[in-house]
Design a protein around this motif. Structure first.
Motif, PDB file in Angstrom:
ATOM      1  N   UNK A 189       0.842  -1.107  -0.075  1.00  0.00           N
ATOM      2  CA  UNK A 189       0.137   0.035  -0.085  1.00  0.00           C
ATOM      3  C   UNK A 189       0.920   1.233  -0.082  1.00  0.00           C
ATOM      4  N   UNK A 190       1.048   1.936   1.073  1.00  0.00           N
ATOM      5  CA  UNK A 190       1.886   3.198   1.047  1.00  0.00           C
ATOM      6  C   UNK A 190       2.894   3.025   2.174  1.00  0.00           C
ATOM      7  N   UNK A 191       3.161   1.976   2.691  1.00  0.00           N
ATOM      8  CA  UNK A 191       4.171   1.640   3.613  1.00  0.00           C
ATOM      9  C   UNK A 191       5.481   1.091   3.153  1.00  0.00           C
ATOM     10  N   UNK A 192       6.592   1.649   3.413  1.00  0.00           N
ATOM     11  CA  UNK A 192       7.781   1.017   2.705  1.00  0.00           C
ATOM     12  C   UNK A 192       8.548   0.607   3.859  1.00  0.00           C
ATOM     13  N   UNK A 193       9.066  -0.807   3.821  1.00  0.00           N
ATOM     14  CA  UNK A 193       9.622  -1.475   4.809  1.00  0.00           C
ATOM     15  C   UNK A 193      11.222  -1.356   4.275  1.00  0.00           C
ATOM     16  N   UNK A 194      12.000  -0.729   5.083  1.00  0.00           N
ATOM     17  CA  UNK A 194      13.768  -0.679   4.882  1.00  0.00           C
ATOM     18  C   UNK A 194      14.349  -1.443   5.934  1.00  0.00           C
TER      19      UNK A 194
ATOM     20  N   UNK B 117      15.651   9.175  11.955  1.00  0.00           N
ATOM     21  CA  UNK B 117      15.771  10.578  11.889  1.00  0.00           C
ATOM     22  C   UNK B 117      15.458  11.136  10.463  1.00  0.00           C
ATOM     23  N   UNK B 118      16.092  10.408   9.544  1.00  0.00           N
ATOM     24  CA  UNK B 118      16.030  10.768   7.905  1.00  0.00           C
ATOM     25  C   UNK B 118      14.782  10.738   7.260  1.00  0.00           C
ATOM     26  N   UNK B 119      13.901   9.896   8.019  1.00  0.00           N
ATOM     27  CA  UNK B 119      12.679   9.458   7.623  1.00  0.00           C
ATOM     28  C   UNK B 119      11.789  10.601   6.889  1.00  0.00           C
ATOM     29  N   UNK B 120      11.510  11.714   7.567  1.00  0.00           N
ATOM     30  CA  UNK B 120      10.636  12.804   6.907  1.00  0.00           C
ATOM     31  C   UNK B 120      11.067  13.177   5.632  1.00  0.00           C
ATOM     32  N   UNK B 121      12.512  13.346   5.521  1.00  0.00           N
ATOM     33  CA  UNK B 121      13.122  13.892   4.370  1.00  0.00           C
ATOM     34  C   UNK B 121      13.044  12.749   3.207  1.00  0.00           C
ATOM     35  N   UNK B 122      13.092  11.537   3.684  1.00  0.00           N
ATOM     36  CA  UNK B 122      13.225  10.366   2.497  1.00  0.00           C
ATOM     37  C   UNK B 122      11.771  10.309   1.968  1.00  0.00           C
ATOM     38  N   UNK B 123      10.610  10.222   2.701  1.00  0.00           N
ATOM     39  CA  UNK B 123       9.205  10.375   2.244  1.00  0.00           C
ATOM     40  C   UNK B 123       9.239  11.467   1.508  1.00  0.00           C
ATOM     41  N   UNK B 124       9.346  12.737   1.781  1.00  0.00           N
ATOM     42  CA  UNK B 124       9.421  13.954   0.864  1.00  0.00           C
ATOM     43  C   UNK B 124       9.932  13.692  -0.487  1.00  0.00           C
ATOM     44  N   UNK B 125      11.164  12.944  -0.469  1.00  0.00           N
ATOM     45  CA  UNK B 125      12.150  13.023  -1.594  1.00  0.00           C
ATOM     46  C   UNK B 125      11.265  11.987  -2.362  1.00  0.00           C
ATOM     47  N   UNK B 126      10.900  10.918  -1.846  1.00  0.00           N
ATOM     48  CA  UNK B 126      10.136   9.817  -2.824  1.00  0.00           C
ATOM     49  C   UNK B 126       8.850  10.332  -3.342  1.00  0.00           C
ATOM     50  N   UNK B 127       8.185  10.940  -2.569  1.00  0.00           N
ATOM     51  CA  UNK B 127       6.846  11.765  -3.234  1.00  0.00           C
ATOM     52  C   UNK B 127       7.160  12.616  -4.404  1.00  0.00           C
ATOM     53  N   UNK B 128       8.111  13.461  -4.266  1.00  0.00           N
ATOM     54  CA  UNK B 128       8.597  14.323  -5.349  1.00  0.00           C
ATOM     55  C   UNK B 128       8.796  13.544  -6.325  1.00  0.00           C
ATOM     56  N   UNK B 129       9.755  12.354  -6.468  1.00  0.00           N
ATOM     57  CA  UNK B 129      10.365  11.663  -7.491  1.00  0.00           C
ATOM     58  C   UNK B 129       9.216  10.883  -7.889  1.00  0.00           C
ATOM     59  N   UNK B 130       8.457   9.970  -7.516  1.00  0.00           N
ATOM     60  CA  UNK B 130       7.659   9.064  -7.910  1.00  0.00           C
ATOM     61  C   UNK B 130       6.010   9.523  -8.007  1.00  0.00           C
ATOM     62  N   UNK B 131       5.830  10.435  -7.321  1.00  0.00           N
ATOM     63  CA  UNK B 131       4.384  10.941  -7.198  1.00  0.00           C
ATOM     64  C   UNK B 131       3.642  11.053  -5.823  1.00  0.00           C
ATOM     65  N   UNK B 132       2.982  11.867  -5.532  1.00  0.00           N
ATOM     66  CA  UNK B 132       2.385  12.014  -4.180  1.00  0.00           C
ATOM     67  C   UNK B 132       1.481  11.097  -3.777  1.00  0.00           C
ATOM     68  N   UNK B 133       1.842  10.542  -2.449  1.00  0.00           N
ATOM     69  CA  UNK B 133       1.124   9.429  -2.023  1.00  0.00           C
ATOM     70  C   UNK B 133       1.423   8.250  -2.015  1.00  0.00           C
ATOM     71  N   UNK B 134       2.706   7.929  -2.788  1.00  0.00           N
ATOM     72  CA  UNK B 134       2.928   6.570  -3.079  1.00  0.00           C
ATOM     73  C   UNK B 134       3.646   5.796  -1.863  1.00  0.00           C
ATOM     74  N   UNK B 135       4.597   6.695  -1.238  1.00  0.00           N
ATOM     75  CA  UNK B 135       5.004   6.150  -0.125  1.00  0.00           C
ATOM     76  C   UNK B 135       4.806   7.308   1.138  1.00  0.00           C
ATOM     77  N   UNK B 136       3.904   6.894   2.255  1.00  0.00           N
ATOM     78  CA  UNK B 136       3.453   7.883   3.313  1.00  0.00           C
ATOM     79  C   UNK B 136       4.375   7.658   4.628  1.00  0.00           C
ATOM     80  N   UNK B 137       4.634   6.147   4.658  1.00  0.00           N
ATOM     81  CA  UNK B 137       5.312   5.688   6.094  1.00  0.00           C
ATOM     82  C   UNK B 137       6.455   4.771   5.635  1.00  0.00           C
ATOM     83  N   UNK B 138       7.641   4.960   6.336  1.00  0.00           N
ATOM     84  CA  UNK B 138       8.611   4.206   6.061  1.00  0.00           C
ATOM     85  C   UNK B 138       8.847   3.599   7.345  1.00  0.00           C
ATOM     86  N   UNK B 139       8.834   2.143   7.530  1.00  0.00           N
ATOM     87  CA  UNK B 139       9.277   1.227   8.517  1.00  0.00           C
ATOM     88  C   UNK B 139      10.547   0.808   8.616  1.00  0.00           C
TER      89      UNK B 139
END
Length: 178
Positions: A111-116, A129-151
């Motif tokens: 769904x929108x949860x990325x497991x790393x 600590x970098x999770x909010x920055x990575x989520x923002x970057x993934x949504x800019x590159x791939x489309x808004x709402x593709x990744x909302x949570x990184x576990x």
């Protein structure tokens, strides 16, 4: 020696040019001299031999650009999400940077949860600590709402359990060292 004939002499009823064979074939086919051979007049004979051309206007039968044909095939089969998931996995080093990518790998996107998975607990803490920055970057590159949570998960640790019997709250193999 009137009984003997030379080898090149025509036999009775046979001509060297082969017209007698053609005439016998025509007679066997049922047409006489001057008649055209019978044509087959089946119902679907003409329909299946000549396809309609598309004419002056664009049609589905015209050659298509590869880009538009691929987009149409992807949308028909519903592969958009799968391609976005593979884009995250394939471009991971480009999206998060080479240093971060060398210490963590994406495992799944449900769904929108990325497991790393991080390769150490220190990097797992750093990635949290970098999770909010990575989520923002993934949504800019791939489309808004593709990744909302990184576990972020730590490394796979070895299992010290060997055999049927274990002791609770044991320290593993360290308690046997001198």
């Amino acid at each position: 020696m009137p009984d003997e004939t030379p080898d090149d002499a025509p036999e009775a009823g046979h001509r060297d040019d082969g017209l007698d064979y053609a005439r016998s074939a025509r007679k066997a086919a049922g047409s006489g001299p001057g008649k055209a051979p019978k044509r087959r007049t089946g119902g679907d004979f003409r329909r299946r031999t000549v396809p309609k051309s598309s004419g002056a206007h664009p049609d589905d039968r015209d050659p298509q650009l590869l880009d538009s044909a691929m987009k149409r095939m992807i949308s028909q089969h519903g592969w958009e999400l799968d391609l976005r998931v593979q884009a995250v996995f394939g471009r991971w080093a480009e999206l998060v940077g080479d240093e971060v990518a060398s210490h963590c790998t994406p495992e799944s996107l449900a769904e929108t949860r990325l497991i790393v998975r991080a390769d150490s607990t220190a990097w797992a803490t750093q990635l949290k600590l970098l999770t909010p920055t990575i989520v923002k970057r993934l949504n800019v590159e791939l489309g808004d709402g593709i990744v909302t949570v990184i576990d972020i998960q730590g490394p796979h640790l070895p299992n010290w359990k060997k055999g049927r019997f274990t002791s609770r709250d044991g320290r593993g193999p360290r308690d046997t060292y001198g």
